[in-house]
Scaffold this motif. Sequence first.
Motif, PDB file in Angstrom:
ATOM      1  N   THR A   2       1.058  -1.188   0.130  1.00 13.96           N
ATOM      2  CA  THR A   2       0.381  -0.217  -0.375  1.00 13.96           C
ATOM      3  C   THR A   2       0.978   1.181   0.007  1.00 13.96           C
ATOM      4  N   GLN A   5       2.929   1.220   3.317  1.00 12.56           N
ATOM      5  CA  GLN A   5       1.389  -0.060   4.071  1.00 12.56           C
ATOM      6  C   GLN A   5       1.705  -0.603   5.405  1.00 12.56           C
ATOM      7  N   GLU A   7       1.613  -3.681   8.429  1.00 10.31           N
ATOM      8  CA  GLU A   7       1.858  -4.818   8.255  1.00 10.31           C
ATOM      9  C   GLU A   7       1.867  -5.837   9.591  1.00 10.31           C
ATOM     10  N   ARG A 297      -8.730  -7.573   9.936  1.00  5.24           N
ATOM     11  CA  ARG A 297     -10.499  -8.842   9.684  1.00  5.24           C
ATOM     12  C   ARG A 297     -11.292  -8.822  10.615  1.00  5.24           C
ATOM     13  N   PRO A 328      -5.815  -1.361   2.951  1.00  9.72           N
ATOM     14  CA  PRO A 328      -5.621  -2.847   3.476  1.00  9.72           C
ATOM     15  C   PRO A 328      -4.807  -3.484   3.901  1.00  9.72           C
ATOM     16  N   LEU A 329      -4.606  -4.273   5.296  1.00 11.01           N
ATOM     17  CA  LEU A 329      -3.196  -4.774   6.072  1.00 11.01           C
ATOM     18  C   LEU A 329      -2.607  -5.850   5.238  1.00 11.01           C
ATOM     19  N   ASN A 330      -1.830  -5.479   5.206  1.00 15.51           N
ATOM     20  CA  ASN A 330      -0.712  -6.228   3.653  1.00 15.51           C
ATOM     21  C   ASN A 330      -0.880  -7.703   4.803  1.00 15.51           C
ATOM     22  N   PRO A 331      -1.060  -9.263   3.971  1.00 13.23           N
ATOM     23  CA  PRO A 331      -1.272  -9.999   3.847  1.00 13.23           C
ATOM     24  C   PRO A 331       0.585 -11.070   4.432  1.00 13.23           C
ATOM     25  N   THR A 344      -5.351  -9.962  10.114  1.00 10.16           N
ATOM     26  CA  THR A 344      -5.743 -10.127   8.793  1.00 10.16           C
ATOM     27  C   THR A 344      -5.854  -9.353   8.575  1.00 10.16           C
ATOM     28  N   ARG A 345      -5.890  -9.439   6.149  1.00 13.13           N
ATOM     29  CA  ARG A 345      -6.655  -8.014   5.665  1.00 13.13           C
ATOM     30  C   ARG A 345      -8.012  -7.793   5.175  1.00 13.13           C
ATOM     31  N   THR A 370      -2.602  -1.077  -3.598  1.00 13.66           N
ATOM     32  CA  THR A 370      -2.172  -1.766  -2.622  1.00 13.66           C
ATOM     33  C   THR A 370      -0.554  -1.985  -3.833  1.00 13.66           C
ATOM     34  N   ASP A 373       3.356  -6.436  -2.448  1.00 10.56           N
ATOM     35  CA  ASP A 373       2.984  -7.545  -1.411  1.00 10.56           C
ATOM     36  C   ASP A 373       4.029  -8.701  -1.737  1.00 10.56           C
TER      37      ASP A 373
END
Length: 386
Positions: A2, A5, A7, A297, A328-331, A344-345, A370, A373
């Motif tokens: 992102t 980002q 994480e 999430r 969006p959270l980095n996976p 988690t995202r 994003t 990744d």
Amino acid sequence: MTDPQVEPAPTRALPLVIAPPRGRQKPPRHLADLSAEERAAAAAELGEPAFRVKQVAHHYFGRLERDPANMTDLPAKNRDAIASALLPKLLDPVRTMEADQGTTRKTLWRLFDGALVESVLMRYPERATICVSSQAGCAMACPFCATGQGGLQRNMSTAEIIDQVVDGASAMANGLVPGGPGRLSNVVFMGMGEPMANYKAVIGAIRRMVAPAPDGLGMSARNITLSTVGLVPRIKQLTDEGIPVTLAVSLHAPDDELRDELVPINTHFKVAETVEAAWEYAKKSKRRVSIEYAMMRDINDQAWRADLLGDVLNAYGDWNWVHVNLIPLNPTDSGPMLNGQVFTRSRSDDMREFVRRLEAKGISTTIRDTRGDEINAACGQLAATE
């Protein structure tokens, strides 16, 4: 990644310490650290006329040049000595990774004392942005952040911050990023560290960025974003600086109960106090504030929290003073947990509903693009692997 980002990282309890460890050797003195008076003194120490320092400054800030061999207007016999005294090497590249067909470049740097920091250069069709670090490590201890889980090693100097920007600007100018030669247009303080906890060096770096060459890089303050988790006294101090940067507040939760766990500084400066300080900045600077919100999430992405966030932000002013960036959270394959819930995202449907709820309350909202990744482009992840 992102842009920037956030994480996840292994859970580890850390004390909330804002001051860096003492007793460390300072970074080498660099041109970017010096005031006009200090530049004159540096020239005298070298036994050179004052205009020599101005020549070096023109090379560094105006031509983005750091190699003394290319500074042919300096006397050949003294060239290396002058350059080494004013432009000591501050950043040593350890590893560079690319994504998005080379338009995202993440560099891991080793500082003079072995500390590791990261910067990320991102080229878009309409702009080029560099995300820079302001500290080696971070004391804020946010449980979903890799940098925060490593603790704070030290503050970076003004010149160490600026040198990241000069490196990115040089890469753009010399066509090292796909798309041909271009210009670095934007800087975001969203890399490693809490910028407001290194306030003096960060403000010094911003002043260098906006000063015209040969005193600085001649960038627009409006294209510089200064991020904070909410150090309210420093937000108030920034309000009085008169530098119209974009303020970004990493809120991540609209309620104190959850934010106390996600952003430990919230135990000192609550949501209402933090948002009010941001509003005061917007009111005085006439600059819209960005609210950063990492989407996790089933932790902070519930629809009712979107409604609450809208109400919190709408409590101030009757003009469009704020924009919400959902990140969006980095996976990762696995991550730390909060009350039994893994970081988690968020699901795409939940993020879209979050946007819908905020926009229904008149809050401008976007889901951040994003990038990177596959190269651990979130701040702190690459350093952690080393």
